[in-house]
Structure formats: C-alpha cells, structure tokens
Design a protein around this motif. Structure first.
Motif, PDB file in Angstrom:
ATOM      1  N   LYS A  62       0.807  -1.222   0.000  1.00 37.21           N
ATOM      2  CA  LYS A  62       0.000   0.000   0.000  1.00 37.21           C
ATOM      3  C   LYS A  62       0.846   1.281   0.000  1.00 37.21           C
ATOM      4  O   LYS A  62       0.348   2.356  -0.299  1.00 37.21           O
ATOM      5  CB  LYS A  62      -0.954   0.026   1.184  1.00 37.21           C
ATOM      6  N   ASP A  63       2.136   1.143   0.285  1.00 32.47           N
ATOM      7  CA  ASP A  63       3.008   2.320   0.263  1.00 32.47           C
ATOM      8  C   ASP A  63       3.777   2.462  -1.044  1.00 32.47           C
ATOM      9  O   ASP A  63       4.535   3.414  -1.213  1.00 32.47           O
ATOM     10  CB  ASP A  63       4.008   2.257   1.421  1.00 32.47           C
ATOM     11  N   LYS A  67       4.778   5.884  -9.272  1.00 32.99           N
ATOM     12  CA  LYS A  67       5.970   6.725  -9.419  1.00 32.99           C
ATOM     13  C   LYS A  67       7.210   5.991  -8.898  1.00 32.99           C
ATOM     14  O   LYS A  67       8.260   6.033  -9.526  1.00 32.99           O
ATOM     15  CB  LYS A  67       5.762   8.034  -8.678  1.00 32.99           C
ATOM     16  N   ASP A  68       7.083   5.332  -7.775  1.00 34.91           N
ATOM     17  CA  ASP A  68       8.199   4.523  -7.246  1.00 34.91           C
ATOM     18  C   ASP A  68       8.663   3.509  -8.284  1.00 34.91           C
ATOM     19  O   ASP A  68       9.850   3.333  -8.529  1.00 34.91           O
ATOM     20  CB  ASP A  68       7.767   3.730  -6.003  1.00 34.91           C
ATOM     21  N   ARG A 127       6.053   6.994 -17.163  1.00 37.27           N
ATOM     22  CA  ARG A 127       4.752   6.624 -16.579  1.00 37.27           C
ATOM     23  C   ARG A 127       3.767   6.189 -17.660  1.00 37.27           C
ATOM     24  O   ARG A 127       2.997   5.230 -17.450  1.00 37.27           O
ATOM     25  CB  ARG A 127       4.196   7.823 -15.794  1.00 37.27           C
ATOM     26  N   THR A 155       4.097   3.282  -4.893  1.00 37.48           N
ATOM     27  CA  THR A 155       3.363   4.083  -5.879  1.00 37.48           C
ATOM     28  C   THR A 155       3.840   3.761  -7.288  1.00 37.48           C
ATOM     29  O   THR A 155       4.933   3.217  -7.478  1.00 37.48           O
ATOM     30  CB  THR A 155       3.598   5.594  -5.642  1.00 37.48           C
TER      31      THR A 155
END
Lengths: 192, 192
Positions: B31-32, B36-37, B46, B34
């Motif tokens: 859940k942490d 982007k990560d 992206r 993203t």
DNA sequence: GCTGATTTGTCGTATATCCAACACATCGAT
DNA sequence: ATCGATGTGTTGGATATACGACAAATCAGC
C-alpha cells in the motif's frame, strides 16, 4: 553541473550492446565476433545496432574508451599538478587497464587500444597544461601533450616487454621520470 | 509448438517493471508503493507503465500470477491423474508459494493472492477433469473444479492457521484427502 | 576457382517508448 | 477545513527500436 538528458532507451540499448560485446570478448577473439553474435546476445535488432554504431570497430573503440575511463578519467586529475605523483598514478592506471583486458582477445586490437590510451592521455595532459600554463601558446601545449602521451604510453610498452616480471609499474616509471621532468622543466622556467 | 513472437521491447519493459515491483515489495508494504516509485526504479516513463498495465493492482495480479506459475503450472501436471500424489504436490506448491512471499507485504493483498491461487487451481483441475472425463457435462466439470480449488485453498488457509508449526503440508493434506476423494469417486463411478 | 551458406549494411514501415502538458485526485501539514 | 506538494491517468507528437526484404560482401567447404 547540469547534463543534457539522454533518452533512457538509448542508455539501455547501448548498455545491452556493450555488455554483450564485453561478455563475448571473454569467450572469443575479437576477430571471430560478428555483429550477428552481438545482436543475438543483446536481443536487439541489427538495424538498432547500426543506429548506434557505425560497425563493430566503432563499438570496439567505444567499449575500450568506456572501460579506460574507469581508470583514466580527467576528473580524477582535475586538482592534480604535473608532478611525480601524477605521472606515477597515470602510469599505474595505464598498466592496470592493459592488464584488465582479457589476454586472449587483447592481441587482435592492440593498435586500437594503444591509440585510445594515447588519445586519452593527451586529453588529460593538455587540460592539465592549460590549467597550469594558461599564457603559453596553444600549439606548444598541444605538442607537449602529444610528447608526454606518447612517452608515457611508450614506457608502458617497454615495461611490459622487458621489465614486467621484475619491477612494479611504480618502480619502472620512476626510472624515466627525470627525462620527462626535463621537458616539464622547460615550460616551468626551471633551469637545466 | 510454435508461439507467436512477442516484440522484445515489450518483454524487456515488462520485466523491468515487474522486477522493480518485486524489489520494492521487499522494502515497503504494497500500500506504500506508488506507480511513481516503480517507474523511477525501472527507469521507464509513466505512460509506458500505463501502456502495459491498467494500474498498480493489475501489475500486482500479473506479478503474483507469474510467480505462482513457477510453482503451479498446468504443464507440470499434464500427464498426471487426479490422485493422492497430485493433490499432495498441488498442496505443497500452494504452501510453498505462500511462504515465498515476503511476510511484510503479504498482508496487504492477501485477498488478491487467494483469488489468484484459486483461479489457477481451478484451471488445472478443470483441464485434468476434461482429460479424464471427456464425456461428462462441462457444467459438472466446472463445478467440480470450483469445489476442488476452493477446498484445497481452504485447506492451506487452515493449515497455516492451525497446524503450520506441527505438521508438514504433506501430512496435513493427507488428513483431508478422504473427503476430496469421495467427490472424485462420484464422477469416476466408484461406490460410496 | 566455384558454390552455397552466412553475414553485412541499408531501407521503408510499424510499433513501443519517451516527453511535456494537463486536469484531477490524494496526501500531509497546519 | 485549507492549502501546497505529490501522485495519478491521459493525450498528442517525437524518437528509438523492431521487422522483413533486399543486394552485396564474405566465408567455408570442396
């Protein structure tokens, strides 16, 4: 300092090509490696290879230069002076680079290796000379850089040919430094 | 057997994305993480991520399925019969897969994992049933596959919940086999 | 020297990936 | 609740890479 951004696809693809070439060089002599071998190993298209490199000799040069730059980058000498320590470090870097190449494939492109080492040395010497002697004529500095690069490279050839087994690179270079310093002594205004 | 060829760029890019996701999963809870990560770690754009995956949940499912397929691929059971050995092997594969997931990020998408395991089990059971009982009605075989997949998965949940520390997967599954076999016994024409 | 196989180098076209921009959603600090 | 920062999802246009085809060059076996 800001750097112009390179398309990540270009970075990835060149890395694939160069890594495959290096790996193949560990298995076959350079003259037995084909563009087809490389593109198969890298899993890229032949047209893509030619998009990045003129031919296999162009790739060889760029790979050698990239590997050399790990050992011999101007940035490592930016704050150095043209003194004994610098010559020793440069000489050690050259001999280290030569030793890092796979013995088997080394012989096929020794001339290319030699040229690349000399050119990089010339770049480094020229930049150091410009920094230390900004008022001296460019032609003179260029010529000095040429002499120094050929000289230092020549010393590495002789070391490998005659003294490799009995002296370290550091010991060997010290024996030719007095001659090199005389050349430097001229532009520094030091007496005979 | 011949396979339609996939563009190498697609293969490479999906591997970059999936490998980056797996590596990030070892460091952070799902859940942490993203998009982007992931795109930063994979060094891709992206828009390219969205070209390949609907969203991060789509990626999660595909990664889990790909990892599961290493342990639970129909091809490994193509020549097997629906017997005790097969059930033991399937059960061991499930529990092995569950254990291979990083403990920390496991909890966030346990439902997705459960669904993927059951779906893959269902596919395998259905194919085996069709092979062994080609004349039986498809609906019946489908239903049987559903029952078997939920049952086997349920057994793995119970094993982890109650018996993980004291019995091996192999020992545990043997205790529920008689019930499972009764279901199989029905379509095989075997008595009570 | 001949010949078939293999590799090279290039080209037009298609596809995958990149970039920047944008509107919207979500998050975290206040 | 507000607001700035950050992330999401999408789009059009540009670029990098793939493919198949082709002609020419090179290689290896005879």
């Amino acid at each position: 300092m800001t750097q112009t951004k390179t398309d990540p696809r270009i970075l990835r693809t060149r890395k694939l090509i160069m890594d495959s070439f290096i790996e193949l060089s560990g298995k076959k002599d350079f003259k037995d490696i084909t563009v087809k071998d490389i593109t198969n190993a890298a899993m890229i298209n032949r047209a893509t290879f030619y998009y990045h490199f003129e031919d296999i000799y162009d790739l060889l040069e760029k790979v050698l230069l990239e590997v050399l730059l790990i050992n011999l980058d101007y940035h490592d000498y930016e704050n150095s002076k043209l003194d004994e320590e610098t010559f020793i470090n440069l000489f050690k870097a050259i001999t280290k680079f030569q030793q890092s190449l796979s013995y088997r494939c080394h012989r096929s492109y020794e001339e290319t290796i030699a040229r690349i080492i000399r050119e990089q040395l010339e770049v480094i010497f020229y930049k150091m000379l410009v920094k230390e002697h900004p008022t001296i004529e460019e032609n003179v500095l260029k010529g000095t850089a040429v002499m120094l690069s050929w000289g230092l490279y020549g010393a590495s050839v002789e070391w490998r040919r005659t003294s490799k087994k009995m002296t370290t690179p550091e010991e060997y270079i010290k024996s030719v430094l007095p001659f090199i310093k005389n050349g430097i002594g001229f532009v520094s205004g030091n007496g005979k």
